[in-house]
Design a protein around this motif. Structure first.
Motif, PDB file in Angstrom:
ATOM      1  N   VAL A 153      14.212 -32.901 -48.429  1.00  0.00           N
ATOM      2  CA  VAL A 153      14.448 -34.117 -48.118  1.00  0.00           C
ATOM      3  C   VAL A 153      14.218 -35.025 -47.484  1.00  0.00           C
ATOM      4  O   VAL A 153      13.145 -35.675 -47.276  1.00  0.00           O
ATOM      5  N   ALA A 210      18.512 -39.020 -49.508  1.00  0.00           N
ATOM      6  CA  ALA A 210      18.140 -36.998 -48.897  1.00  0.00           C
ATOM      7  C   ALA A 210      19.054 -36.579 -50.588  1.00  0.00           C
ATOM      8  O   ALA A 210      18.889 -35.623 -50.588  1.00  0.00           O
ATOM      9  N   GLY A 242      17.275 -35.007 -53.207  1.00  0.00           N
ATOM     10  CA  GLY A 242      17.727 -33.446 -53.165  1.00  0.00           C
ATOM     11  C   GLY A 242      18.364 -32.422 -54.367  1.00  0.00           C
ATOM     12  O   GLY A 242      17.623 -31.259 -55.035  1.00  0.00           O
ATOM     13  N   PHE A 251       8.199 -31.646 -54.286  1.00  0.00           N
ATOM     14  CA  PHE A 251       8.463 -32.779 -54.114  1.00  0.00           C
ATOM     15  C   PHE A 251       7.162 -33.356 -55.256  1.00  0.00           C
ATOM     16  O   PHE A 251       7.319 -35.039 -55.135  1.00  0.00           O
ATOM     17  N   PRO A 310      11.959 -35.627 -57.905  1.00  0.00           N
ATOM     18  CA  PRO A 310      11.791 -36.743 -57.068  1.00  0.00           C
ATOM     19  C   PRO A 310      10.849 -38.199 -57.659  1.00  0.00           C
ATOM     20  O   PRO A 310      10.147 -38.464 -57.030  1.00  0.00           O
TER      21      PRO A 310
END
Length: 628
Positions: free
Chosen positions: A450, A465, A469, A496, A502
């Motif tokens: 990430v 991040a 993640g 992602f 995400p």
RNA sequence: GGGCCCGUAGCUCAGCCAGGACAGAGCGCCGGCCUCCUAAGCCGGUGGUCGGGGGUUCGAAUCCCCCCGGGCCCGCCA
């Protein structure tokens, strides 16, 4: 009171038609758009008998148009009224989606309960994600929930790792290694070296086909040994050297026996090792966003005499099986009992050995005592064990044994929440050989990926991040149905793009971005006020109307996930509303809408989507973030 | 050998328990869209004998039976 707009519509329809509400609930469906907004699948008998008349439907204020087509009663809703209803439920209600109707129950959820002799691996992560989801959604719907972790410290593996540490003597843990990783390594080395010794010994006596089989087994062991050696050469050497001069089986058996008997030096050795491992677990789980309230030591049940008490009761009913004391379930193995205890018809239940010949106890017997403790201490109506499907048989034996001993209420209310295992592509996981993918390394790798992605987009913090993640891992594990095995592959866990956490977090951040922009432009975000003057044109376009309907169906989806304790309906729904929102976002301006009245109503719709996204993400154990 | 779970697009998966209206997503592949609220996005295209065969039904991916393939379990392990 349940804030569920679709339920209001169902009640309204049932009343106006004069049919039972349950028949409307049963037949309720969301059809293809051209047929209607909602439809009800009616039985032929109902159409005949009740003479379903479209005229009578006019009595329901939410219906604007209806059509009977075969067995389908297709209904178009009054968009203005329905939109008003939906948004009024969303505004001022933080928990939109859940419904606290019904009796509050005391429920114990036991989960993770991984063996404390190696780090948590990807399989435990699935358990943790599912178990925490179950606890969370049960709580949200008003139940009293207690979460527990069963520390399996009385088994054979514990003795093996203790032996390993005994052989290592003063050897220090490598400084930069997490304690549970170090324990897992010592366990794997000790076990692998012992296996090699055993196979070599068997090889001396073997002949013919047997030799070939043993040789390939040995080859495999040597590969594992080489890998373990490369990680910690010194520790490996110390252990394998010391193993030459001891009788492994005898030592393991002695440690096990001494531990059960409470011999002080063994107790202090084992407890210090297991405690170190548990500290490692807690650290990992905390990072994964999972907190467990009560930690139960299996050994405590032995030392307190609770296991002995069960054993005494069991002995009265025991028979000999293969030279050991065992419980044969034949006498109570009847169809009606199986049904009450939810044991599959065809499942063959072998006798349950209740004690080893050296006098030490066995897992299932200890688990009987533990089950009773869980029921007793929380005054539980239901105990849910989140355990992989591979333990179906012992879990069935557990319920049968409880039933046989007269604990029928406990037997009937002990639920084995079964889920399939996680397979790792191209490799077989084995904690005994140290071949596992740990949750720690998965989280590290997710965060790393990430962070790379964030840098590509010019910035982003470690904190974001980390959150993104971990969300990716959880969502991946929850979006596959529990009854289906998960195939672990880095690229699919840590993707992602659409269909991922995400993507959902990004969508949520976009809704937050809209509010930020609105404030920047000096638009007052007073939801109650906006609710009072919803623009008639809001639900006129297909896109916005679809969003209203999706927001409306959120309580139904939540309820389904609650009833089935299955996160996947929620996960799929969340993706769907995110898709619809993103399409809308690209299609037309929201904050930049010129018409102020319409603009405010559009922002109110964003508010509804934002709340639904937030509530479902939180239910899945994902912390929404405002910027990404 | 027996039991349980799974088999749906090249890949990863929804839908199956409570049978209904042309079987849905994502990834991949091909082609587009950033002077405008976050392009981790959006739009268009590509792609399926729902493992195979029977049966029940007006109607089956969904229910029943048989077969094939994969996973897990059948221990004085947990």
């Amino acid at each position: 009171m349940c804030a569920n707009p679709l339920e209001d519509v169902r009640v309204c329809i049932a009343d106006s038609l004069g049919v039972p509400i349950d028949s409307v609930r049963m037949g309720f469906d969301i059809p293809r758009e051209e047929f209607g907004d909602i439809s009800i699948v009616l039985s032929k008998a109902m159409i005949e008998r009740d003479k379903v008349s479209l005229d009578r439907l006019r009595g329901c204020r939410f219906v604007s148009q209806a059509d009977l087509k075969g067995i389908y009663l297709n209904i178009f809703l009054d968009r203005e009224r329905f939109t008003q209803l939906v948004l009024s439920y969303v505004v001022g209600r933080e928990d939109y989606g859940v419904c606290r109707e019904g009796r509050q129950r005391n429920i114990v959820v036991e989960y993770v309960s991984a063996n404390p002799i190696h780090p948590l691996h990807i399989g435990a992560a699935r358990n943790a994600a599912l178990g925490s989801f179950i606890a969370r959604i049960l709580r949200a719907f008003g139940n009293n929930v207690q979460t527990r972790f069963y520390i399996n410290d009385a088994g054979r593996q514990t003795a093996i790792v203790a032996l390993g540490f005994k052989l290592l003597k003063e050897f220090e843990k490598p400084a930069n290694m997490k304690p549970d990783h170090w324990i897992g390594l010592v366990y794997a080395i000790t076990n692998t070296v012992a296996e090699i010794q055993r196979v070599k010994k068997e090889l001396e006596k073997a002949s013919g086909e047997e030799v070939k089989k043993l040789k390939s087994e040995l080859d495999e062991l040597m590969v594992d040994a080489a890998r373990l050696y490369s990680i910690a050469p010194d520790a490996f050497n110390v252990i394998s050297e010391a193993m030459k001069s001891i009788d492994f089986e005898e030592e393991v058996s002695r440690i096990m026996k001494e531990y059960e008997e409470g011999e002080p030096s063994t107790v202090s050795l084992v407890r210090s090792i297991i405690n170190m491992c548990i500290e490692g677990f807690k650290e990992t789980l905390k990072r994964f966003g999972v907190e467990i309230e009560v930690w139960d030591w299996e050994s405590d049940l032995i030392w307190s005499g609770e296991v002995e008490k069960i054993l005494r009761e069991l002995r009265k009913r025991a028979t000999m099986h293969k030279g050991a004391l065992a419980i044969d379930f034949k006498e109570i193995d009847r169809e009606d009992i199986r049904e009450r205890l939810r044991i599959e018809k065809g499942l063959e239940i072998p006798p349950l050995i209740i004690q080893r010949s050296d006098g030490t106890t066995l897992y299932t017997v200890r688990d009987i005592a533990y089950t009773l403790k869980k029921f007793r201490e929380f005054n539980a109506d239901t105990v849910i064990n989140v355990i992989a499907s591979e333990q179906k048989l012992p879990q069935s034996q557990l319920r049968l044994a409880l039933y046989m001993l007269g604990y029928t209420r406990e037997a009937e209310n002990l639920i084995h929440y079964s889920y399939e295992i996680v397979n790792v592509e191209g490799a077989k996981m084995s904690s005994r050989r140290g071949r596992i993918i740990t949750l720690d390394e998965i989280m590290n790798e997710a965060k790393r990926r990430v962070l790379m992605e964030l840098e590509k987009r010019g910035g982003g913090s470690e904190e974001i991040a980390e959150k993104v993640g971990i969300a990716a891992i959880k969502f991946y594990l929850l979006s596959v149905s529990p009854s289906r095995p998960v195939k672990f592959a880095w690229d699919s866990v840590l993707n992602f793009e659409r269909n991922s956490a995400p993507y959902l977090l990004y969508t949520y951040a976009r809704t937050e971005g809209i509010f930020r922009k609105a404030r920047e432009l000096g638009i007052e975000l007073d939801w109650a006020k906006m609710l009072q003057k919803i623009d008639k044109r809001l639900a006129e376009t297909a896109r916005r109307w679809r969003l209203v309907k999706l927001v409306a169906s959120f309580p139904d989806i939540m309820y389904k996930s609650y009833k089935e304790l299955d996160p996947s309906p929620l996960a799929i729904y969340t993706l769907k509303i995110a898709d619809e929102f993103n399409t809308w976002y690209d299609e037309e301006p929201i904050v930049l809408e010129k018409d102020e009245s319409l603009r405010d109503s559009k922002i109110l719709l964003v508010y509804a989507v934002n709340k639904v996204l937030r509530n479902s993400l939180q239910m899945l154990g994902i912390e929404p973030i405002e910027r990404m």
